[in-house]
Design an enzyme around this catalytic site. Structure first.
Site, short mmCIF file in Angstrom:
data_model
loop_
_atom_site.label_atom_id
_atom_site.label_comp_id
_atom_site.label_asym_id
_atom_site.label_seq_id
_atom_site.Cartn_x
_atom_site.Cartn_y
_atom_site.Cartn_z
NE ARG A 197 7.20 0.71 4.91
CZ ARG A 197 5.92 0.37 5.03
NH1 ARG A 197 5.53 -0.86 4.75
NH2 ARG A 197 5.02 1.24 5.42
CG HIS B 97 4.13 4.47 8.58
ND1 HIS B 97 4.36 5.30 7.50
CD2 HIS B 97 3.52 3.36 8.07
CE1 HIS B 97 3.91 4.71 6.40
NE2 HIS B 97 3.40 3.54 6.72
NE ARG C 122 -1.88 -1.83 3.22
CZ ARG C 122 -1.73 -3.14 3.03
NH1 ARG C 122 -2.47 -3.77 2.17
NH2 ARG C 122 -0.84 -3.82 3.71
CB THR C 123 3.53 2.51 2.26
OG1 THR C 123 2.73 2.24 3.42
CG2 THR C 123 4.28 3.81 2.46
CE LYS D 224 25.52 -7.81 -7.68
NZ LYS D 224 25.77 -7.10 -8.95
#
Length: 309
Positions: free
Chosen positions: A108, A136, A58-59, A86
């Site tokens: 995020r 958030h 969603r975000t 890596k």
């Protein structure tokens, strides 16, 4: 307009006036989303990078759509298909993205403080899309926007937040925002899932779900975050639902015009019954739609607030 910030890292550092500025700006962008042509050229020529090191649906999609509607160029970064695999550091990844002239980096990350760290090492504007169990901010802003749409105010409302309080960054951002705007915030959940000392943030704590939702204007459910639990915090999901799950009987204790919220993803039958999630009091899908307008407002304000056409 009360806004002169380069980054959106948290709710904690925002003033009440700045929060209201975002909400008022989002109202204009919601109207843009309801037009036949849903684009404005506010970010034309700007590059927005979605740097999602932690999974999101969603975000990420909401930020992507917000940037598209502002006519920005968008780069979606996937940790699974990147040099992270890596051994490249977050700092080096961000600097490489900046070398490609990224103007905004939306991050995020599972580590609390990652957005704050990036804001110190790159020149691009950083937007926190969720950092560990810390904050958030855009979720809290869209939640406040949704509440204001229905109640026309936040001050004086009883807002009850129920669920896994311990692991929730949504809780932390919402508590900070709602108390700054004058709401009466209650939280409820199993004692094992209530953060120690949460009362000092100006909230009332009750292990009795009936007391917590009694007379509530807003009920916000939070997901049980089993992926963040390393121990036995609850006896079972069934026991949790029986004690704290939001059912029609519990909703009936709230005010007749109560709204039911959930930041998603929902666990039906765990924190919320399906007939409540899909019922007449639910504004859960409205939250999703409002998220685009709020994130458009954030990008617009961080860009300097040019005229909306």
């Amino acid at each position: 307009m009360s806004w002169n910030r380069k980054h959106l890292l948290d709710i904690e550092s925002l003033t009440a006036d700045e929060i209201v500025t975002v909400l008022d700006t989002a109202k204009a962008f919601k109207a843009v989303g309801e037009r036949a042509i849903k684009k404005v050229p506010a970010l034309r020529g700007k590059t927005v990078v979605n740097l999602f090191i932690e999974p999101s649906t969603r975000t990420r999609i909401s930020f992507e759509l917000a940037a598209q509607r502002l006519t920005a160029d968008i780069v979606n970064f996937s940790a699974d298909a990147s040099s992270f695999k890596k051994g490249e550091t977050l700092k080096d990844t961000a600097r490489n993205l900046e070398a490609l002239n990224a103007d905004f980096i939306i991050i995020r990350h599972s580590a609390s403080g990652a957005p704050h760290f990036l804001s110190r090492v790159v020149n691009a504007s950083i937007i926190n899309a969720g950092d560990g169990a810390h904050e958030h901010p855009t979720q809290a802003l869209l939640d406040a926007f949704t509440i204001r749409e229905h109640k026309q105010r936040i001050e004086g409302l009883k807002v009850t937040i129920v669920g896994d309080l311990l692991h929730s960054r949504v809780l932390r951002s919402n508590v900070r925002l709602l108390t700054k705007l004058g709401a009466d915030v209650w939280v409820s959940g199993p004692p094992t899932l209530v953060p120690a000392g949460i009362e000092r943030f100006g909230v009332r704590v009750s292990a009795n779900i009936g007391e917590a939702v009694d007379g509530a204007d807003v009920i916000m459910m939070l997901r049980i975050q089993q992926e963040r639990m390393n121990g036995a915090f609850i006896p079972s999901l069934r026991e949790y639902f029986n004690t704290f799950g939001m059912t029609k009987a519990r909703v009936a204790k709230a005010k007749p015009d109560v709204i039911i919220m959930h930041p998603g993803p929902m666990n039906r039958g765990v924190e919320i019954a399906s007939d409540v999630a899909d019922g007449p009091y639910s504004v859960i899908l409205e939250q999703v739609a409002n998220g685009v307008a709020v994130r458009m407002a954030v990008l617009y304000l961080l860009a300097g607030g040019v005229e909306v056409d």
